[in-house]
Design an enzyme around this catalytic site. Structure first.
Site, short mmCIF file in Angstrom:
data_model
loop_
_atom_site.label_atom_id
_atom_site.label_comp_id
_atom_site.label_asym_id
_atom_site.label_seq_id
_atom_site.Cartn_x
_atom_site.Cartn_y
_atom_site.Cartn_z
N GLU A 122 33.89 -17.58 14.36
CA GLU A 122 34.73 -18.27 13.38
C GLU A 122 35.59 -17.26 12.65
OE1 GLU A 122 34.55 -21.78 9.99
OE2 GLU A 122 32.92 -20.37 10.09
N GLY A 166 28.54 -13.61 4.82
CA GLY A 166 27.16 -13.74 4.38
C GLY A 166 26.28 -14.32 5.47
N ALA A 167 26.82 -15.32 6.16
CA ALA A 167 26.08 -15.99 7.22
C ALA A 167 27.04 -16.85 8.02
CB ALA A 167 25.00 -16.88 6.61
N MET A 168 26.61 -17.26 9.20
CA MET A 168 27.48 -18.08 10.06
C MET A 168 26.67 -19.17 10.75
SD MET A 168 30.41 -18.73 11.37
CE MET A 168 30.56 -20.16 12.43
N GLU A 169 27.21 -20.38 10.66
CA GLU A 169 26.46 -21.58 11.04
C GLU A 169 26.45 -21.92 12.53
OE1 GLU A 169 29.39 -21.49 9.34
OE2 GLU A 169 30.65 -23.20 9.85
N ASN A 170 26.59 -20.95 13.44
CA ASN A 170 26.59 -21.26 14.88
C ASN A 170 25.57 -22.35 15.17
OD1 ASN A 170 28.21 -18.83 15.28
ND2 ASN A 170 26.31 -17.77 14.81
N HIS A 182 23.08 -23.87 2.86
CA HIS A 182 24.51 -23.99 3.17
C HIS A 182 24.74 -24.02 4.69
CE1 HIS A 182 28.88 -22.78 2.42
NE2 HIS A 182 28.72 -22.49 3.71
N GLU A 183 24.13 -23.08 5.39
CA GLU A 183 24.38 -23.01 6.84
C GLU A 183 23.76 -24.21 7.56
OE1 GLU A 183 26.61 -21.06 7.47
OE2 GLU A 183 26.41 -19.75 5.71
N GLU A 187 33.54 -26.04 4.20
CA GLU A 187 33.00 -25.06 3.25
C GLU A 187 32.74 -25.65 1.87
OE1 GLU A 187 31.69 -22.76 4.44
OE2 GLU A 187 32.72 -22.28 6.31
#
Ligand code: BES
Ligand code: ZN
Length: 879
Positions: A146, A279-283, A315-316, A338
């Site tokens: 992303e 911070g993080a990624m929602e794959n 959040h993720e 987001e």
């Protein structure tokens, strides 16, 4: 569209989006990373649907080697493979134009492409991250796609609306763990390598595809409805994954109920990556995190770290529905992802940890949104995106924080139940598909019968927000809305404002939509209350809406009284202060009245409110240092006197069984006192630190106060005595906990001696600091050293530009330029970036310079406050 056949390759250049005449349905993707050589080979077979006659296939690819001989198209059922006459790579558009001799038959076909690439070190695309195993440095292969970097891993239709099925196969070293979105169906070991076959995914967007190869440990559990959840960590650290695992289990169940749709995949893996840009990624099914956002160490992590982990996980996981199952149609609607995930992560945290009062803490999100959106260089929530380079910059406070705030506003206007039901309907309607902002409003309008579209268009299609000015006159409340800008000018925007107000008590609230410029509100119904001596009126009750309020003198002084006598809710106490601060910065209120207001918070009990008073105070001190350095001493004395009683009550040591918020407050308070140069705090910090240096397990310096102690220690450092600085480096080097490293980094540049600050800044560029962590040191630059940091940035710009990209690069600009506070520095920044413009930082440069101008203006107005010195001294005395 029908004319595609006649077009030439030229036609496809310089377009914001890919042409729609061919769309992918299924990718069969094979990747073979070589971890030691930092390279990979791959092949992809894409089943396509050709919808209009064309000789061209146009898709995304970047930084990949595609040999024309490795490209072919097989129309379904034809038994033949067409070879392209030309394969053109257009690097500036990141596209591949494949040209055939003949017009392709309509309907299905399979495009195959063989390619090669590099496992880069830029934390996007297919990249390498470095970790240690048994004292040896090793590479892992990680993806971060992303917003638009899947194209750096394999040729694809890399836009969120081109959803397709993914069948992934990896060829990796036998001893590694290979992960992807879906569970493994088979592993075939063949000596030193193995082939890992993954299940086919449901249809999804390219930016959510993920692949990871490395050596990991994990902890595992199952949700009550049977989804397998794992947290992967570096070898030996799996115990640090337990807290996130617990949160994930509960969150998946909560969201299943909230969205009324089960989690769509058979498993959820979450993994800590040592080098990670955001911070993080929602794959989908394989969420990646920075170590600090996933790992929790019972002994060495702080309460703030715990909260961060809980909120990021929530959040993720929210994205698994809002984003992954229902995806924005285009990046213009990024905020849907987001803003929504941000809002709903608080909903989850509030359920699981009610004692954290996260909805009060949420106000910090709004404040950050307010701050950015008060610039002329802000942008509407729904923002035009015309080039791929523009996307990174909109992962900003507008999409996240203003986005979350306007969702909260709407939810509280419509009511929690209607809101949830309509959302569930929206998710159901658009599952496995894409949606626009408009589609969400339609679902909410249907569900509520309220004019959601009209209301919300005013908030998402125009930038900025209103300040509602209130005057009390002849028993009437006169309301007027104007656009609020930090520069003090008045914008032309107008909003449909959901106004709430209460009068003397929270038991009765008035609620109405204010959509004109001006309106009178008849208070006669509240006559009884008005007669009271201690009468007060508060608008935007509990701060659930996204506007500011400016009260006339009379109403403002009554609110101060209400604060002193503890009549207002914590959220409203926060709101009164936050609005006053913003109005003061914009030149609409005097600094002395803001200082008087701060003094009324002397008995504050709520963490978030006091923390905000502290932030506000430190910001004022920073401006004062430029505007009236001769008054800084008395201002600091006033602030120290204000904060000291709180610190005395809390002490350095946790009381047994005390709450989370006290732990947060202790750290914030002591850090502030250290920054203000409070001697007792500094001495005590140094004493405790010295014990800690000898014994890292000492109870004298628990994680919640370590940052404070480090900052305090740095106040004692100067160029001829750097012992404290070196001790901190020792802590940094000896810990293997990311959160500890970040605490140290955040304190190193908090030193009164500019020579030491320079040295700390240079440390950022050393191999000892991962690129992902540079920003923490930068953020810690203390108020006296902003010009040092600016000078340093200019000198090192070329290097930084080569080493950083995306949001990390924009942080360098924003953090370094925004705090400057004179017109000369503003001119200098303008001049400097004039010859260094770049689409990917353009917005940030403009916004940061605007902030400098605003600071400079505020400095001037502070200089013009004749009585300021006397008032500060009087205030300092009074306490
Ligand atoms: N989708 C983002 C990750 C992302 C950010 C990708 C920027 C590309 C560019 C992810 O869901 C996210 O929002 N992460 C946040 C953490 C969250 C708790 C606010 C982040 O990275 O800061
Ligand atoms: Zn997100």
């Amino acid at each position: 569209m029908a004319a595609a056949a006649e077009q030439s390759a030229e036609h496809f250049r310089g377009q914001a989006r890919l042409p729609g005449f061919a769309a992918p349905r299924r990718y069969d993707l094979r990747l073979a990373p070589d971890l030691a050589a930092c390279a990979f080979a791959g092949s992809v077979a894409v089943d396509l649907d050709v919808a209009a006659p064309t000789r061209f296939l146009v898709l995304n690819a970047a930084e990949l080697d595609v040999a024309p001989g490795g490209v072919g198209f097989a129309p379904r059922g034809s038994g033949q493979v067409l070879q392209p006459v030309e394969v053109t790579n257009v690097p500036e558009d990141e596209i591949l134009i494949i040209c055939f001799n003949e017009v392709l038959p309509l309907g299905e076909g399979t495009l195959t492409i063989a390619f090669q690439g590099t496992l880069n070190d830029k934390m996007h695309g297919f990249y390498r991250s470095v970790y240690e195993l048994n004292g040896e440095k090793k590479n892992m292969a990680v993806t971060q796609f992303e917003p638009a970097d899947a194209r750096r891993c394999f040729p694809c239709w890399d836009e969120p609306a081109f959803k397709a099925v993914f069948k992934i196969t990896l060829e990796v070293p036998s001893e590694t763990v290979a992960l992807s979105n879906m569970p493994v169906i088979e592993e075939k070991v063949n000596g030193p390598t193995k082939t890992v076959y993954f299940q086919e995914s449901p249809i999804m967007s390219t930016y959510l595809v993920a692949v990871i190869v490395g050596i990991f440990d994990y902890v595992e559990d199952f949700t009550t409805d049977g989804t397998r959840v794992r947290v992967y960590t570096q070898v030996g650290k799996s115990a640090q994954g337990k807290f996130a695992l617990e949160v994930a289990l509960k969150t998946l169940v909560l969201f299943k109920e909230y969205f009324a749709v089960p989690y769509p995949l058979p498993k959820m893996d979450m993994i800590a990556i040592p080098d990670f840009a955001s911070g993080a990624m929602e794959n989908y099914g394989l969420v990646t995190y920075r170590e600090t956002a996933l790992l929790f160490d019972e002994k060495h992590s702080a309460a703030a770290n715990k909260q961060r982990v809980a909120v990021v996980v929530a959040h993720e996981l929210a994205h698994q529905w809002f984003g992954n199952l229902v995806t924005m149609e285009w990046w213009t609607h990024l905020w849907l992802n987001e803003g929504f995930a941000t809002w709903v992560s608080y909903l989850a945290a509030d359920q699981f940890f009610p004692e954290w009062n996260v909805w009060t803490q949420f106000l910090e999100e709004s404040t950050t949104g307010f701050k950015l959106d008060a610039l002329a260089g802000s942008h509407p929530i729904e923002v035009d995106i015309n080039h791929v380079d523009e996307i990174d910059e909109i992962f900003d406070a507008i999409s996240y924080r203003k986005g979350a705030s306007v969702i909260r506003m709407l939810q509280s206007y419509l009511g929690a139940e209607v809101f949830q039901k309509s959302l569930a309907a929206y998710i159901k309607r658009f599952a496995y598909s894409n949606a626009k902002t408009e589609d969400l409003w339609a679902a909410l309008e249907e569900g509520s019968g309220e004019p959601v579209r009209t209301l919300m268009h005013s908030w998402t299609k125009q930038q900025g927000y209103p300040v509602v000015s209130v005057k009390l006159k002849d028993g009437k409340l006169q309301l007027e809305q104007t656009q609020f800008l930090s520069s003090g000018s008045t914008g032309v925007g107008q909003w449909v404002v959901p106004v709430t107000l209460c009068c003397c008590s929270y038991s009765r609230q008035e609620k109405f939509l204010f959509d004109g410029k001006q309106e009178d509100f008849d208070l006669s119904g509240l006559m009884e209350c008005q007669k009271k001596d201690n009468f007060w009126i508060k608008l935007n009750v509990n701060q659930t809406s996204f506007y500011r309020v400016s009260y006339d003198e009379e109403l403002a002084s009554r609110l101060r009284y209400a604060i002193e006598t503890n009549k207002l809710s914590a959220a409203d106490r926060y709101g009164v202060l936050d609005d006053a601060y913003a109005l003061c910065m914009a030149g609409k209120q005097k600094l002395v009245s803001l200082l008087h207001l701060i003094a009324t918070y002397k008995d504050e009990t709520e963490y978030t409110v006091l923390a905000h008073a502290i932030t506000t105070s430190l910001n004022i001190a920073e401006m004062m240092a430029v505007a009236a350095p001769e008054e800084l001493g008395s201002l600091k004395k006033f602030l120290i006197d204000f904060l000291e009683p709180f610190a005395q009550k809390l002490g350095w040591d946790a009381k047994s069984g005390e709450g989370h918020l006290n732990a947060l407050l202790r750290g914030t308070l002591l850090t502030a006192l250290a920054e203000l140069g409070h001697e007792a705090t500094i001495n005590e910090a140094v004493r405790r630190f010295n014990v800690f240096l000898e014994d890292r397990e000492t109870p004298l310096l628990p994680p919640d106060v370590r940052k404070a102690a480090y900052v305090a220690l740095m106040q004692t450092v100067n160029k001829s005595n750097k012992t404290g600085y070196e001790s901190l480096l020792k802590i940094y080097r000896e810990t293997d906990l990311s959160q500890e490293k970040v605490r140290v980094l955040g304190s190193l540049a908090s030193c009164p001696d500019p020579v030491v600050v320079r040295e700390a800044l240079d440390f950022i560029l050393s191999p000892e600091v991962r690129n992902q962590d540079a920003i923490f040191l930068l953020r810690g630059v203390c108020s006296g050293a902003h010009e040092v940091a600016w000078q340093w940035l200019k000198e090192n710009w070329d290097y930084i530009l080569g080493a950083y990209s995306g949001t990390l690069l924009t942080y360098f600009v924003n953090i370094t330029v925004s705090p400057l506070a004179t017109d000369e520095k503003g001119d200098e920044a303008e001049e400097f970036f004039k010859s260094r413009t770049k689409a990917s930082i353009a917005r940030t440069v403009k916004q940061s310079i605007e902030r400098v101008r605003i600071n400079a203006q505020w400095v001037k107005s502070i200089k013009g406050e004749a009585d300021l010195g006397n008032v500060i001294r009087a205030l300092a005395h009074k306490q």
